[in-house]
Design an enzyme around this catalytic site. Structure first.
Site, PDB file in Angstrom:
ATOM      1  CE  LYS A  95      12.975  13.695  27.944  1.00 12.34           C
ATOM      2  NZ  LYS A  95      11.874  14.002  28.447  1.00 12.34           N
ATOM      3  NE  ARG A  97       8.699  16.073  22.568  1.00 12.40           N
ATOM      4  CZ  ARG A  97       8.312  15.433  23.563  1.00 12.40           C
ATOM      5  NH1 ARG A  97       8.713  16.220  24.799  1.00 12.40           N
ATOM      6  NH2 ARG A  97       7.706  14.521  23.536  1.00 12.40           N
ATOM      7  NE  ARG A 106       8.932   5.047  27.992  1.00 15.20           N
ATOM      8  CZ  ARG A 106       9.044   6.395  27.535  1.00 15.20           C
ATOM      9  NH1 ARG A 106      10.387   6.902  27.836  1.00 15.20           N
ATOM     10  NH2 ARG A 106       8.551   7.014  26.428  1.00 15.20           N
ATOM     11  NE  ARG A 126       3.848   7.493  26.794  1.00 15.42           N
ATOM     12  CZ  ARG A 126       4.610   8.268  26.716  1.00 15.42           C
ATOM     13  NH1 ARG A 126       5.318   8.359  27.970  1.00 15.42           N
ATOM     14  NH2 ARG A 126       5.071   8.929  25.756  1.00 15.42           N
ATOM     15  NE  ARG A 166       7.078   9.513  21.477  1.00 13.63           N
ATOM     16  CZ  ARG A 166       6.651   8.649  22.293  1.00 13.63           C
ATOM     17  NH1 ARG A 166       6.047   7.624  21.765  1.00 13.63           N
ATOM     18  NH2 ARG A 166       7.405   8.406  23.365  1.00 13.63           N
TER      19      ARG A 166
HETATM   20  P1  AMP Z   1       6.270  12.502  26.044  1.00 15.25           P
HETATM   21  O1  AMP Z   1       5.842  11.897  27.452  1.00 15.25           O
HETATM   22  O2  AMP Z   1       7.378  13.692  26.564  1.00 15.25           O
HETATM   23  O3  AMP Z   1       6.951  11.566  25.339  1.00 15.25           O
HETATM   24  O4  AMP Z   1       5.190  13.370  25.448  1.00 15.25           O
HETATM   25  C1  AMP Z   1       3.908  12.547  24.829  1.00 15.25           C
HETATM   26  C2  AMP Z   1       3.496  13.466  23.789  1.00 15.25           C
HETATM   27  O5  AMP Z   1       2.939  14.547  24.066  1.00 15.25           O
HETATM   28  C3  AMP Z   1       4.441  13.702  22.606  1.00 15.25           C
HETATM   29  O6  AMP Z   1       4.815  12.831  21.597  1.00 15.25           O
HETATM   30  C4  AMP Z   1       3.827  14.930  21.982  1.00 15.25           C
HETATM   31  O7  AMP Z   1       2.941  14.671  21.136  1.00 15.25           O
HETATM   32  C5  AMP Z   1       3.141  15.667  23.108  1.00 15.25           C
HETATM   33  N1  AMP Z   1       4.170  16.600  23.840  1.00 15.25           N
HETATM   34  C6  AMP Z   1       4.812  16.564  24.813  1.00 15.25           C
HETATM   35  N2  AMP Z   1       5.743  17.704  24.766  1.00 15.25           N
HETATM   36  C7  AMP Z   1       5.439  18.598  24.002  1.00 15.25           C
HETATM   37  C8  AMP Z   1       5.983  19.750  23.560  1.00 15.25           C
HETATM   38  N3  AMP Z   1       6.790  20.344  23.949  1.00 15.25           N
HETATM   39  N4  AMP Z   1       5.200  20.314  22.326  1.00 15.25           N
HETATM   40  C9  AMP Z   1       4.325  19.645  21.509  1.00 15.25           C
HETATM   41  N5  AMP Z   1       4.068  18.293  21.808  1.00 15.25           N
HETATM   42  C10 AMP Z   1       4.449  17.935  22.973  1.00 15.25           C
END
Ligand code: AMP
Length: 223
Positions: free
Chosen positions: A13, A87, A126, A161, A173
């Site tokens: 994505k 989300r 990753r 990460r 997740r």
């Molecule tokens: P990502 O980089 O998109 O995988 O986001 C990393 C982490 O940020 C996620 O596992 C959530 O803990 C938090 N996060 C990102 N976007 C959201 C969202 N829209 N709502 C709530 N938590 C979020």
């Protein structure tokens, strides 16, 4: 042009998003990256968000929703690509309400489809470039394999990460993503229903293709 992009962690994505962003010169508004900036900068919001992120849980809506809506207003006037938000169903509905209120259109909603097991393996491979989050590197994907232990784009150092190497956190997740009742797929299907009513356009992509083939299919469907 305003675009939402959905896909499980590991679906490519971010990679497809940054290609679309460049082509249309959009503001790339990525919720996870905004949280990481806050954490890096030691802000109050970052401190609150960190414990949830480390556990693979969603940051509560009362923190996340205002943060994203403010960023959209501040940076989105010339068009945006929103990535990582919404989300869940609550976020999906609040975003749609806010767009209506601001008179902002939603041109496309993109969903990248990928089986859960494939997504998990990709996440664990990753690697992040310390110079640029948008430099894609993955030890399990031939097309974007790092150059030795360095970034394939700029030669920068690579890191992982912490939440990418934790199978428990990945599982959580994906539980959230693949939940079609209240989770992220429910949010995506909320927009799919709106597309069926002619309020936006919904593009589905098979995430198991190569980066280039997905990109071509995607760009052919965007106006
Ligand atoms: P990502 O980089 O998109 O995988 O986001 C990393 C982490 O940020 C996620 O596992 C959530 O803990 C938090 N996060 C990102 N976007 C959201 C969202 N829209 N709502 C709530 N938590 C979020």
């Amino acid at each position: 042009m305003n675009i939402l992009i959905f896909g499980p962690n590991g679906s490519g994505k971010g990679t497809q998003g940054s290609l679309v962003k460049k082509k249309y010169n959009l503001a790339h508004i990525e919720s996870g990256a905004i949280f990481r900036e806050h954490i890096g900068g030691g802000t109050e919001l970052g401190k609150k968000a960190k414990s949830f992120i480390d556990k693979g849980e969603l940051v509560p809506d009362e923190i996340t929703i205002p943060m994203i809506l403010e960023t959209l207003k501040a940076k989105g006037a010339g068009g945006w690509l929103l990535d990582g938000f919404p989300r869940n169903m609550v976020q999906a509905e609040k975003l749609w309400d806010a767009l209506q209120k601001e008179g902002m259109g939603l041109d496309y909603v993109i969903e990248i489809l990928l089986p859960r097991e494939v997504a998990k393996n990709r996440i664990m491979g990753r690697r992040l470039c310390v110079n640029d989050n948008n430099h894609p590197n993955n030890i399990f994907i031939d097309a974007i394999k790092p150059n030795g232990d360095k970034c394939r784009v700029c030669g920068g150092d690579l890191k992982t990460r912490a939440d990418d190497q934790d199978e428990g956190a990945i599982g959580k997740r994906h539980d959230i993503y693949y939940d079609t009742k209240t989770g992220t797929l429910a949010a995506a299907y909320f927009y799919k229903d709106l597309a069926a009513k002619g309020k936006t356009k919904y593009i589905e992509l098979n995430g198991e293709g190569t980066i280039d083939s997905i990109k071509e299919t995607l760009l052919a469907q965007l106006a």
